[in-house]
Design a protein around this motif. Structure first.
Motif, PDB file in Angstrom:
ATOM      1  N   PHE A 123      44.371  55.989  36.316  1.00 49.86           N
ATOM      2  CA  PHE A 123      43.132  56.163  36.972  1.00 49.86           C
ATOM      3  C   PHE A 123      42.072  55.242  36.448  1.00 49.86           C
ATOM      4  O   PHE A 123      42.198  54.550  35.295  1.00 49.86           O
ATOM      5  N   PRO A 124      40.976  55.396  36.939  1.00 52.04           N
ATOM      6  CA  PRO A 124      39.909  54.053  36.520  1.00 52.04           C
ATOM      7  C   PRO A 124      39.250  54.635  35.507  1.00 52.04           C
ATOM      8  O   PRO A 124      39.151  55.868  34.728  1.00 52.04           O
ATOM      9  N   ASP A 125      38.892  53.607  34.443  1.00 53.02           N
ATOM     10  CA  ASP A 125      38.250  53.887  33.231  1.00 53.02           C
ATOM     11  C   ASP A 125      37.090  52.892  32.997  1.00 53.02           C
ATOM     12  O   ASP A 125      36.734  52.205  34.142  1.00 53.02           O
ATOM     13  N   ASP A 126      36.276  52.946  32.205  1.00 58.54           N
ATOM     14  CA  ASP A 126      35.160  52.004  31.754  1.00 58.54           C
ATOM     15  C   ASP A 126      35.360  50.483  31.749  1.00 58.54           C
ATOM     16  O   ASP A 126      34.568  49.967  32.083  1.00 58.54           O
ATOM     17  N   SER A 127      36.505  50.218  31.484  1.00 61.73           N
ATOM     18  CA  SER A 127      37.045  48.678  31.545  1.00 61.73           C
ATOM     19  C   SER A 127      36.998  47.933  32.709  1.00 61.73           C
ATOM     20  O   SER A 127      36.993  47.016  32.969  1.00 61.73           O
ATOM     21  N   GLY A 128      37.218  48.927  33.906  1.00 65.56           N
ATOM     22  CA  GLY A 128      37.228  48.390  35.229  1.00 65.56           C
ATOM     23  C   GLY A 128      38.482  47.744  35.634  1.00 65.56           C
ATOM     24  O   GLY A 128      38.741  46.981  36.863  1.00 65.56           O
ATOM     25  N   ALA A 129      39.468  47.847  34.990  1.00 64.43           N
ATOM     26  CA  ALA A 129      40.834  47.172  35.114  1.00 64.43           C
ATOM     27  C   ALA A 129      41.570  47.807  36.308  1.00 64.43           C
ATOM     28  O   ALA A 129      42.188  47.040  36.725  1.00 64.43           O
TER      29      ALA A 129
END
Length: 400
Positions: A229-235
């Motif tokens: 899932f998406p996280d703050d890193s934007g990866a």
């Protein structure tokens, strides 16, 4: 009998009649009491995300239709992301003397049910199910009403159907987004269904030794996968952009969020991709299906008033008629799957019925057939049949 004794007898008789009248007026189990022309029934609704388009659609149905046709008042939690927040929301409901809770949050359902039992508040799962192990622990709890939602068999079938459809349409290049596989049970079952469909088409699936998603080979197919899932890193979105831009990619099938995660990337990277996903008939998906070119092609979705029957069950319980929805004396666990829309025209037709708050898929006339106060003949078998006749075609028959 003397005049004095006669007067005394008449006074006692009148007093008894007055007390009986007061007791009858205070009874919470009667049609004239709470919920039907009397005191409003207060129900709490636990929600996982106040901004989620599915939650907004559910809330619109309760606020704009149910509360206008039944003598009920809904109170909603804030967004719930943790078990602690879920507990705090229930404590808040209890302090407000809520009679029943309909939950769309699943942080810690067993703890929530225990809290409700202690407070003598009814609890029901609004759109989901309990695991076999969880159900065994609470099925005899008199304050646990039951659950309505896709079973794990439903989830596996929906994954199978999505993959099977595009295999049959001749697609050869796929990206499978498996969401929380293998930890989120519904994502795992949907992915298992996809794997089964590809195996039937001649693909070899090799399992991962650590239990993560495996690899696909052979059969003339190219199948890539993506998990997480998406996280703050934007990866997450960086990886998604790379995979969506792969040469010859034709179809993206998701076991979790679809348009919410991939819609913009598809438009920017590869606008001719076909996206198949599981979600709800919401405004976000209406925009996606009607975009040029479309951002979505296939939706297995919940309809807004699918939460009508769980309201009816809780309404029965609060009014003292929980036996009418008891499965041999135990809490029910009923399966209700998805509507399937393929292409814009099919989606738009289903969207209109799903989101109509004037004449919703489940109207008061329909719900009254499984509410004991309005239909004294209703029982669990009637309720079960009503819930399980959920397909778009079934609902259309209710409106004929």
């Amino acid at each position: 009998m003397t005049k004095h004794m006669l007067k005394r007898s008449m006074f006692l008789l009148l007093s008894l009649l007055l007390v009986a009248g007061i007791l009858a007026g205070c009874s919470g189990n009667s049609e004239a009491g709470e919920g039907a022309g009397g005191k409003k029934i207060k129900l709490g609704v636990l929600i996982y995300d106040a901004t989620d388009s599915e939650v907004v659609a559910f809330k619109n149905y309760y606020e704009k239709y149910i509360s206008k046709n039944y003598n009920v008042e809904f109170t909603y939690s804030d967004t719930i992301n943790t078990a602690e927040q879920e507990k705090a929301a229930i404590e808040n409901f209890i302090s407000q003397r809520i009679k029943g809770i309909i939950s769309f949050s699943d942080q810690d359902r067993l703890a929530s049910i225990a809290m409700c039992e202690e407070a003598q508040v009814y609890y029901a799962v609004g759109a989901g199910t309990l695991s076999d192990e969880q159900y065994e622990q609470v099925k005899d709890n008199k304050y646990y009403v039951g659950s309505i939602g896709p079973s794990l068999d439903n989830e596996e079938q929906v994954g199978y159907d999505m993959a099977k459809y595009y295999i049959g349409a001749g697609a050869k290049n796929f990206l499978l987004y498996t969401g929380g596989y293998p930890f989120v049970s519904m994502h795992k079952k949907r992915t298992d269904g996809m794997i089964k469909a590809f195996q039937e088409a001649g693909v070899t699936y090799t399992e991962d030794s650590n239990g993560n998603i495996g690899t696909f080979s052979g059969g003339g197919f190219t199948i890539d996968t993506m998990t997480g899932f998406p996280d703050d890193s934007g990866a997450f979105y960086g990886t998604a952009g790379q995979k969506l831009g792969a040469a010859n990619l034709e179809v993206v099938i998701t076991a979790a969020l679809g348009v919410e995660l991939f819609g913009t990337s598809i438009s920017q990277t590869n606008p001719n991709l076909k996206l198949a996903t599981v979600s709800s008939f919401t405004d976000a998906y209406k925009s996606a299906f009607n975009a040029e070119p479309p951002q979505a092609d296939y939706l297995a979705g919940k309809f807004a008033s699918s939460i009508g029957p769980i309201f009816a069950a809780v309404y029965n319980a609060v009014n003292g008629d929980i036996d009418s929805v008891r499965d041999n004396g135990q809490a029910f666990r009923l399966a209700q799957g998805y509507w399937t829309a393929i292409g814009k025209e099919h989606f738009n037709e289903m969207f209109e019925l799903s989101n109509n708050v004037e004449t919703p898929a489940y109207s008061k006339k329909d719900l009254d057939t499984v509410i004991k106060a309005t239909n004294g003949d209703t029982d669990f078998e009637s309720f079960k049949q009503f819930v399980e006749a959920y397909t778009y075609e079934d609902i259309q028959k209710l409106h004929q």
